[in-house]
Design a protein around this motif. Structure first.
Motif, PDB file in Angstrom:
ATOM      1  N   VAL A  63      39.805  45.989  34.374  1.00 39.81           N
ATOM      2  CA  VAL A  63      38.825  47.067  34.233  1.00 39.81           C
ATOM      3  C   VAL A  63      38.011  46.898  32.952  1.00 39.81           C
ATOM      4  CG1 VAL A  63      38.532  49.556  33.913  1.00 39.81           C
ATOM      5  CG2 VAL A  63      40.198  48.714  35.572  1.00 39.81           C
ATOM      6  N   VAL A  64      38.704  46.645  31.846  1.00 38.64           N
ATOM      7  CA  VAL A  64      38.022  46.509  30.554  1.00 38.64           C
ATOM      8  C   VAL A  64      37.118  45.269  30.546  1.00 38.64           C
ATOM      9  CG1 VAL A  64      38.371  46.094  28.092  1.00 38.64           C
ATOM     10  CG2 VAL A  64      39.783  47.777  29.274  1.00 38.64           C
ATOM     11  N   GLY A  94      35.398  45.936  44.079  1.00 40.03           N
ATOM     12  CA  GLY A  94      35.485  46.027  42.623  1.00 40.03           C
ATOM     13  C   GLY A  94      36.610  45.185  42.053  1.00 40.03           C
ATOM     14  N   THR A  95      37.789  45.256  42.677  1.00 48.35           N
ATOM     15  CA  THR A  95      38.929  44.479  42.189  1.00 48.35           C
ATOM     16  C   THR A  95      38.686  42.988  42.359  1.00 48.35           C
ATOM     17  OG1 THR A  95      40.387  46.295  42.864  1.00 48.35           O
ATOM     18  CG2 THR A  95      41.432  44.210  42.291  1.00 48.35           C
ATOM     19  N   SER A  96      38.075  42.613  43.463  1.00 50.40           N
ATOM     20  CA  SER A  96      37.773  41.199  43.706  1.00 50.40           C
ATOM     21  C   SER A  96      36.886  40.639  42.601  1.00 50.40           C
ATOM     22  CB  SER A  96      37.079  41.047  45.064  1.00 50.40           C
ATOM     23  OG  SER A  96      36.698  39.701  45.292  1.00 50.40           O
ATOM     24  N   ALA A 107      37.655  52.942  49.449  1.00 54.81           N
ATOM     25  CA  ALA A 107      38.260  51.660  49.815  1.00 54.81           C
ATOM     26  C   ALA A 107      37.305  50.509  49.514  1.00 54.81           C
ATOM     27  CB  ALA A 107      38.629  51.659  51.293  1.00 54.81           C
ATOM     28  N   TYR A 108      36.041  50.706  49.818  1.00 58.03           N
ATOM     29  CA  TYR A 108      35.030  49.688  49.545  1.00 58.03           C
ATOM     30  C   TYR A 108      34.964  49.394  48.051  1.00 58.03           C
ATOM     31  CZ  TYR A 108      30.380  47.801  48.660  1.00 58.03           C
ATOM     32  OH  TYR A 108      29.354  47.032  48.213  1.00 58.03           O
ATOM     33  N   GLN A 118      30.833  40.333  50.983  1.00 56.93           N
ATOM     34  CA  GLN A 118      31.948  41.129  50.473  1.00 56.93           C
ATOM     35  C   GLN A 118      31.903  42.537  51.064  1.00 56.93           C
ATOM     36  OE1 GLN A 118      31.221  40.802  46.230  1.00 56.93           O
ATOM     37  NE2 GLN A 118      32.958  39.441  45.966  1.00 56.93           N
ATOM     38  N   SER A 119      30.706  43.097  51.134  1.00 57.04           N
ATOM     39  CA  SER A 119      30.533  44.453  51.662  1.00 57.04           C
ATOM     40  C   SER A 119      30.883  44.529  53.144  1.00 57.04           C
ATOM     41  CB  SER A 119      29.089  44.924  51.442  1.00 57.04           C
ATOM     42  OG  SER A 119      28.761  44.943  50.068  1.00 57.04           O
TER      43      SER A 119
END
Length: 361
Positions: free
Chosen positions: A299-300, A187-189, A181-182, A137-138
């Protein structure tokens, strides 16, 4: 593909010029993705069932989930197939942002597919190790961030835009932009992946946020609209609306099969890919803070896991009955459909609030 064909045909028949409009192609992309998913979906579900690619269920969770054991998973592949075909058909393939978003989505999809495959085929409950998953992912996220920062045309394309303020843009520099951006993409993924625990819970918020991002992308790519609304102008970003339309259409079609009681689960192949797609589109159109608002449920859900783990390690006590948060409410007595629909309603309100930032500046 079809845009190029339409432009060629427009030399003789001017009516084909209508396909130059991004708004029309966005609508057509959504409808095309819907159609593809409805056609391919039943076939894919039958294949997954025949190959016994079934979901395993935690025995420490809500007892109502035990009946879901064996339900076909990896259905997110259906979404990726629909998005890919539709984007290739309706988007301007000379647009670099289209390829950045599409390849990022598929890259994270491959990571999720390997993870799912190891879990359901090799019966390895750990799937792809956390370190390997995080590493790949990174690699993808940093590569995308570096590409975007070094191909940016305007300073505003690498600044942090603060909603509700017309003139507040914080220059990030190369390191700051790459780090942000990273964080947003990875994070969203993972946030969408954590949320994908109930029938339809993750996909509908993804559809709503994607639809809102289509509006942000269209406005950001339109010099006049961007100037009027006080948001950063990102040349050629408007084409991402077509991709977002395809994502929304494919997501809605998947919900047809994923609604309670689900015929198929998304799996990591879908959740990781869709989260990354939302993240990279957000980074391109410079609306990271707005994504945090619109994706409040994601997020929660993520914070509930972080707090639960931290609390248990530090004090030996749990804050929630079970994490992620949706399981906590199930164990409190909420029906699965109640949790899902209420989280949808919350997301709808947050998305509308996020859209209001276009004008409230």
């Amino acid at each position: 593909m079809l845009l190029e064909l339409a432009q060629w045909l427009a030399r003789d028949v001017r009516a084909f010029n209508v396909l130059n409009y991004i708004t029309l192609r966005t609508v057509l992309a959504a409808l095309t993705a819907l159609a593809i998913s409805f056609i391919v979906g039943p076939v894919m579900i039958r294949k997954l069932t025949a190959y016994k690619i079934g979901q395993s269920v935690r025995d420490d969770g809500p007892q109502s989930h035990l009946v879901k054991a064996g339900t076909p998973t990896m259905g997110g592949a259906l979404i990726l197939v629909s998005i890919t075909i539709t984007t290739l058909l309706w988007a301007d393939l000379s647009n670099r942002y289209i390829w950045v978003v599409l390849l990022t989505t598929l890259g994270f999809g491959v990571i999720g597919w390997v993870d799912d495959y190891r879990k359901v085929v090799y019966r390895n409950p750990k799937g792809l190790s956390a370190k390997s998953k995080f590493f790949w992912q990174s690699v993808i996220a940093v590569s995308v961030a570096l590409y975007l920062v070094f191909t940016a045309d305007l300073p505003s394309q690498t600044s942090l835009i603060v909603p509700f303020f017309k003139q507040v843009a914080i220059p990030l520099g190369v390191f700051g932009f790459v780090a942000l951006a990273y964080f947003v993409i990875v994070g969203t993924s993972n946030a969408v992946n954590l949320t994908d625990g109930l029938d339809g819970l993750a996909i509908m918020p993804t559809v709503m946020i994607s639809s809102a991002l289509a509006i942000f992308a269209y406005v950001a790519g339109h010099a006049v609209f961007a100037k009027y609304l006080g948001i950063p102008y990102v040349p050629h970003a408007g084409e991402l609306a077509v991709f977002c339309g395809a994502l929304a259409g494919a997501g809605l079609a998947f919900l047809w099969f994923n609604a309670y009681p689900a015929e198929v689960f998304m799996g990591d192949v879908g959740a990781l890919a869709l989260g990354a797609a939302l993240g990279v589109v957000t980074v391109i159109v410079r609306q990271e803070i707005v994504l945090v608002i619109m994706g409040g449920v994601f997020v929660v859900e993520t914070l509930s896991v972080i707090l639960q783990v931290a609390s248990f390690k530090l004090t030996g006590k749990r804050i929630f009955r079970m994490a992620p948060l949706h399981h906590h409410y199930e164990l409190k007595g909420w029906k699965e459909n109640q949790v899902v629909v209420r989280f949808w309603i919350i997301t709808m309100m947050l998305v509308l609030f996020g859209l209001s930032t276009l004008k409230l500046r």
